[in-house]
Design a protein around this motif. Structure first.
Motif, PDB file in Angstrom:
ATOM      1  N   UNK A   1       0.851  -1.206  -0.214  1.00 35.92           N
ATOM      2  CA  UNK A   1      -0.082  -0.015  -0.027  1.00 35.92           C
ATOM      3  C   UNK A   1       0.907   1.192  -0.016  1.00 35.92           C
ATOM      4  N   UNK A   2       0.750   1.978  -1.112  1.00 40.21           N
ATOM      5  CA  UNK A   2       1.933   3.066  -1.267  1.00 40.21           C
ATOM      6  C   UNK A   2       1.378   4.063  -2.340  1.00 40.21           C
ATOM      7  N   UNK A   3       1.610   5.250  -2.263  1.00 40.89           N
ATOM      8  CA  UNK A   3       1.177   6.215  -3.424  1.00 40.89           C
ATOM      9  C   UNK A   3       2.450   6.394  -4.281  1.00 40.89           C
ATOM     10  N   UNK A   4       2.246   6.436  -5.563  1.00 39.63           N
ATOM     11  CA  UNK A   4       3.362   6.479  -6.566  1.00 39.63           C
ATOM     12  C   UNK A   4       4.025   7.730  -6.587  1.00 39.63           C
ATOM     13  N   UNK A   5       3.617   8.836  -5.834  1.00 38.73           N
ATOM     14  CA  UNK A   5       4.160  10.026  -5.957  1.00 38.73           C
ATOM     15  C   UNK A   5       4.928  10.067  -4.560  1.00 38.73           C
ATOM     16  N   UNK A   6       4.925   9.017  -3.806  1.00 34.69           N
ATOM     17  CA  UNK A   6       5.924   8.866  -2.505  1.00 34.69           C
ATOM     18  C   UNK A   6       7.097   8.397  -3.035  1.00 34.69           C
ATOM     19  N   UNK A   7       8.069   9.181  -3.177  1.00 34.88           N
ATOM     20  CA  UNK A   7       9.551   8.877  -3.611  1.00 34.88           C
ATOM     21  C   UNK A   7      10.086   7.799  -2.817  1.00 34.88           C
ATOM     22  N   UNK A   8      10.009   7.782  -1.628  1.00 33.71           N
ATOM     23  CA  UNK A   8      10.875   7.045  -0.521  1.00 33.71           C
ATOM     24  C   UNK A   8      10.114   5.624  -0.743  1.00 33.71           C
ATOM     25  N   UNK A   9       8.808   5.372  -0.495  1.00 39.02           N
ATOM     26  CA  UNK A   9       8.086   4.290  -0.710  1.00 39.02           C
ATOM     27  C   UNK A   9       8.121   3.568  -1.948  1.00 39.02           C
ATOM     28  N   UNK A  10       8.139   4.387  -3.032  1.00 41.71           N
ATOM     29  CA  UNK A  10       8.354   3.693  -4.471  1.00 41.71           C
ATOM     30  C   UNK A  10       9.731   3.231  -4.829  1.00 41.71           C
ATOM     31  N   UNK A  11      10.606   3.853  -4.212  1.00 37.37           N
ATOM     32  CA  UNK A  11      11.990   3.603  -4.543  1.00 37.37           C
ATOM     33  C   UNK A  11      12.321   2.469  -3.842  1.00 37.37           C
ATOM     34  N   UNK A  12      12.064   2.165  -2.349  1.00 32.42           N
ATOM     35  CA  UNK A  12      11.820   1.135  -1.621  1.00 32.42           C
ATOM     36  C   UNK A  12      11.299  -0.192  -2.200  1.00 32.42           C
ATOM     37  N   UNK A  13      10.158   0.084  -2.829  1.00 34.58           N
ATOM     38  CA  UNK A  13       9.391  -1.155  -3.567  1.00 34.58           C
ATOM     39  C   UNK A  13       9.944  -1.697  -4.543  1.00 34.58           C
ATOM     40  N   UNK A  14      10.698  -0.786  -5.373  1.00 35.52           N
ATOM     41  CA  UNK A  14      11.295  -1.222  -6.630  1.00 35.52           C
ATOM     42  C   UNK A  14      12.707  -1.903  -6.307  1.00 35.52           C
ATOM     43  N   UNK A  15      13.489  -1.270  -5.119  1.00 33.30           N
ATOM     44  CA  UNK A  15      14.678  -1.746  -4.721  1.00 33.30           C
ATOM     45  C   UNK A  15      14.640  -3.168  -4.199  1.00 33.30           C
ATOM     46  N   UNK A  16      13.517  -3.312  -3.657  1.00 36.53           N
ATOM     47  CA  UNK A  16      13.273  -4.642  -2.867  1.00 36.53           C
ATOM     48  C   UNK A  16      13.451  -5.813  -3.795  1.00 36.53           C
ATOM     49  N   UNK A  17      13.238  -5.444  -4.999  1.00 35.25           N
ATOM     50  CA  UNK A  17      12.775  -6.806  -5.922  1.00 35.25           C
ATOM     51  C   UNK A  17      14.164  -6.929  -6.714  1.00 35.25           C
ATOM     52  N   UNK A  18      14.695  -8.323  -6.371  1.00 34.19           N
ATOM     53  CA  UNK A  18      15.865  -8.605  -6.794  1.00 34.19           C
ATOM     54  C   UNK A  18      16.004  -9.090  -8.496  1.00 34.19           C
ATOM     55  N   UNK A  19      14.935  -9.489  -8.806  1.00 34.84           N
ATOM     56  CA  UNK A  19      14.697 -10.064 -10.197  1.00 34.84           C
ATOM     57  C   UNK A  19      13.636  -9.120 -11.024  1.00 34.84           C
ATOM     58  N   UNK A  20      13.440  -8.163 -10.602  1.00 34.40           N
ATOM     59  CA  UNK A  20      12.477  -7.129 -11.349  1.00 34.40           C
ATOM     60  C   UNK A  20      12.875  -6.919 -12.808  1.00 34.40           C
ATOM     61  N   UNK A  21      11.760  -7.294 -13.689  1.00 35.31           N
ATOM     62  CA  UNK A  21      12.099  -7.245 -15.176  1.00 35.31           C
ATOM     63  C   UNK A  21      11.217  -6.481 -15.705  1.00 35.31           C
ATOM     64  N   UNK A  22      10.089  -6.011 -15.197  1.00 38.12           N
ATOM     65  CA  UNK A  22       9.222  -5.039 -15.964  1.00 38.12           C
ATOM     66  C   UNK A  22       8.546  -4.552 -14.766  1.00 38.12           C
ATOM     67  N   UNK A  23       8.076  -3.215 -15.167  1.00 36.21           N
ATOM     68  CA  UNK A  23       7.139  -2.347 -14.554  1.00 36.21           C
ATOM     69  C   UNK A  23       6.129  -1.961 -15.418  1.00 36.21           C
ATOM     70  N   UNK A  24       4.607  -2.154 -14.843  1.00 36.52           N
ATOM     71  CA  UNK A  24       3.414  -1.678 -15.648  1.00 36.52           C
ATOM     72  C   UNK A  24       2.916  -0.645 -14.670  1.00 36.52           C
ATOM     73  N   UNK A  25       3.037   0.614 -15.050  1.00 39.13           N
ATOM     74  CA  UNK A  25       2.470   1.642 -14.337  1.00 39.13           C
ATOM     75  C   UNK A  25       1.220   2.221 -14.768  1.00 39.13           C
ATOM     76  N   UNK A  26       0.231   1.821 -13.915  1.00 41.21           N
ATOM     77  CA  UNK A  26      -1.249   2.055 -14.346  1.00 41.21           C
ATOM     78  C   UNK A  26      -1.864   2.919 -13.254  1.00 41.21           C
ATOM     79  N   UNK A  27      -1.076   3.411 -12.227  1.00 44.35           N
ATOM     80  CA  UNK A  27      -1.612   4.135 -11.187  1.00 44.35           C
ATOM     81  C   UNK A  27      -2.005   5.781 -11.848  1.00 44.35           C
ATOM     82  N   UNK A  28      -2.912   5.980 -11.568  1.00 41.70           N
ATOM     83  CA  UNK A  28      -3.272   7.515 -11.932  1.00 41.70           C
ATOM     84  C   UNK A  28      -4.523   8.102 -11.299  1.00 41.70           C
ATOM     85  N   UNK A  29      -4.629   9.657 -11.373  1.00 41.60           N
ATOM     86  CA  UNK A  29      -5.912  10.090 -10.949  1.00 41.60           C
ATOM     87  C   UNK A  29      -6.662  10.238 -12.265  1.00 41.60           C
ATOM     88  N   UNK A  30      -7.851   9.549 -12.504  1.00 42.81           N
ATOM     89  CA  UNK A  30      -8.589   9.354 -13.651  1.00 42.81           C
ATOM     90  C   UNK A  30      -9.656  10.135 -13.559  1.00 42.81           C
TER      91      UNK A  30
END
Length: 328
Positions: free
Chosen positions: A59-88
């Motif tokens: 549970x995190x907001x994509x505009x939260x730099x620390x939270x999103x950097x931590x979420x991405x950095x925690x994945x050792x084998x991350x091969x793809x990102x699908x960024x769909x979060x938005x204010x619609x």
């Protein structure tokens, strides 16, 4: 392969996560579960994902730099990102413009920054919108048309996201692909979208608001077709030839533009009830017609939408009735 999906509890994000899991991927979902619409719907989607092997959630907001950097950095084998979060939503951007810049501009920047530092990342795929075509009058809309005349702040923020992605592809040779979605509908759809809004009103006997006095045409695209396009895009990162940035844009639409009046008629048939139509002028930020040129998507991604509204709307209505019964 591990894929991080933002907006995982949203409409398109939920279906994308399910499709990735079904083909055996490990999926890391991210969503802030905000209250733009009924959080219960987001929680219901998320509950169906959390029972699936291979799925984890932050549970995190994509505009939260620390939270999103931590979420991405925690994945050792991350091969793809699908960024769909938005204010619609086009109309809501007139009421709360700051939410759009925070989520769609800052959120895109935060995700691009996190992505460029992710070791082993092969592709960054993100959601754009048919709204970027703005005041264009030449139909169908093609990705090589100029898109410098937005008619809503929502459209402007989505175009900004495309420009930022191009810059990151140029500076860091990071493969990025933007997907311009055209009027997506289907089961688990958002309550602020036409299918759900109309179904809710028709079921309750309330009038439905039909803008531009009914003279609207839309390229309604069923969710299963959209998700097939998203996964195809993920699987086809743009090649880096050392010259042009590894950057692509595609339209994902049904390529069958429909009169809004016909859409309502099909919905009436599926519900077994007639709508009370209240004709109103076109709203600020709206455009009278959308139509997708999907030739490049067909050629390069194998994108082949198969679902006309006569098939898709009854599937939506079946889900809608089940969901409303369970909600009540």
């Amino acid at each position: 392969m591990t894929v991080l999906v933002t907006g995982a509890a949203g409409f398109i994000g939920f279906h994308t996560c399910r499709a990735l899991l079904a083909r055996g991927e490990t999926v890391v979902g991210v969503d802030n579960l905000n209250d733009y619409y009924d959080v219960r719907l987001k929680q219901s989607r998320l509950a169906r994902l959390e029972g699936e092997p291979g799925f984890s959630f932050h549970k995190a907001d994509v505009s939260d730099r620390e939270a999103m950097t931590a979420a991405v950095d925690a994945q050792d084998d991350l091969s793809g990102i699908i960024h769909l979060a938005a204010q619609a939503g086009v109309r809501y951007s007139l009421e709360n413009p700051y939410a759009y810049v925070e989520a769609n501009v800052m959120g895109q920047l935060v995700m691009l920054e996190a992505a460029r530092r992710a070791k082993g990342l092969k592709h960054f795929v993100y959601a754009s919108s048919s709204s970027v075509y703005g005041g264009n009058t030449e139909l169908p809309f093609a990705v090589d048309q100029r898109v410098d005349s937005p008619v809503s702040l929502y459209a402007a923020t989505k175009r900004s996201g495309e420009l930022m992605a191009h810059t990151y592809s140029h500076l860091y040779r990071m493969p990025t692909t933007g997907l311009r979605f055209f009027t997506v509908y289907g089961p688990w759809g958002r309550p602020d979208m036409a299918a759900y809004l109309f179904a809710d009103a028709i079921e309750a006997g309330r009038p439905i608001r039909v803008f531009n006095n009914g003279q609207m045409r839309r390229d309604f695209t069923f969710i299963e077709d959209i998700v097939a396009g998203v996964l195809a895009a993920l699987d086809h990162p743009p090649a880096d030839d050392g010259a042009a940035p590894p950057f692509k844009l595609y339209n994902l639409g049904n390529s069958r533009t429909e009169e809004l009046s016909h859409f309502i008629e099909v919905l009436e048939t599926a519900l077994g009830k007639k709508a009370v139509r209240r004709l109103e002028p076109i709203q600020p930020g709206d455009v009278p017609a959308t139509s997708a040129d999907i030739e490049a998507s067909r050629r390069e991604l194998g994108f082949d939408p198969k679902t006309p509204i006569d098939v898709g709307i009854p599937k939506f209505v079946e889900w809608y009735k089940d969901y409303v019964r369970g909600r009540n």
